[in-house]
Motif scaffolding. Sequence first.
Motif, short mmCIF file in Angstrom:
data_model
loop_
_atom_site.label_atom_id
_atom_site.label_comp_id
_atom_site.label_asym_id
_atom_site.label_seq_id
_atom_site.Cartn_x
_atom_site.Cartn_y
_atom_site.Cartn_z
N VAL A 96 31.47 44.36 41.09
CA VAL A 96 31.56 43.31 40.07
C VAL A 96 30.25 42.54 40.07
O VAL A 96 29.42 42.70 40.97
N SER A 97 30.08 41.68 39.12
CA SER A 97 28.89 40.84 39.05
C SER A 97 28.81 39.95 40.29
O SER A 97 29.82 39.39 40.73
N LEU A 101 31.28 36.39 43.13
CA LEU A 101 31.54 36.36 44.57
C LEU A 101 30.63 35.35 45.27
O LEU A 101 29.51 35.12 44.83
N SER A 102 31.12 34.82 46.37
CA SER A 102 30.29 33.94 47.21
C SER A 102 29.23 34.81 47.89
O SER A 102 29.38 36.03 47.97
N PRO A 103 28.17 34.20 48.42
CA PRO A 103 27.15 35.00 49.14
C PRO A 103 27.76 35.84 50.27
O PRO A 103 27.38 37.00 50.45
N GLN A 107 28.43 40.47 50.65
CA GLN A 107 28.13 41.40 51.72
C GLN A 107 29.38 42.04 52.32
O GLN A 107 29.40 43.23 52.59
N THR A 108 30.41 41.24 52.55
CA THR A 108 31.59 41.74 53.25
C THR A 108 32.69 42.20 52.30
O THR A 108 33.63 42.86 52.72
N GLY A 109 32.58 41.81 51.05
CA GLY A 109 33.61 42.13 50.08
C GLY A 109 34.67 41.04 50.05
O GLY A 109 34.89 40.34 51.03
N LEU A 122 36.46 43.60 46.37
CA LEU A 122 35.43 43.42 45.35
C LEU A 122 34.09 43.27 46.04
O LEU A 122 33.97 42.54 47.03
N PHE A 123 33.06 43.93 45.52
CA PHE A 123 31.71 43.89 46.09
C PHE A 123 30.69 43.66 44.98
O PHE A 123 30.92 44.01 43.83
#
Length: 142
Positions: A96-97, A101-103, A107-109, A122-123
């Motif tokens: 996803v964009s 997601l948070s920073p 990285q971790t999904g 989600l990554f």
Amino acid sequence: MPPSQPPTTLDFVEFRRPDELGVLIIRWTRPVSAAELQQSYEAALTVARPAAVRYWLADSRGRGPASEDDTHWVLTQFIPRVATSLRGRIYLAFLVSAAQLSPEEQQTGSPMVLSDLAHVRLFATEEAALHWLHSRQHLHSA
């Protein structure tokens, strides 16, 4: 050996199943309707079934946002059928964009589903998504 080719072709989605990765890669090439989204997933199952590929990377960045109804269909109707058909838990990494997601989640999904039928995250990057999928493969082959 060349990557396995899908038995079906749709003009709005591409499938790759590189044998060395053991992962089905799905990429939408344009925004899709609800019907096309369902066609995409049905075709993905057709591609995954011969080798029972239970690790999927779905690049949703090109398809546009899915509606709540589309997401509900995938999670409650499609994934249970895939788990039954492929005889095991499905691991699905969505790209996803990064803005979604948070920073840390980039990285971790970001966990979306954790059940007996599926683990869905989600990554923001393909690298992070593949790393997670490979870690799941390693965990289950040990």
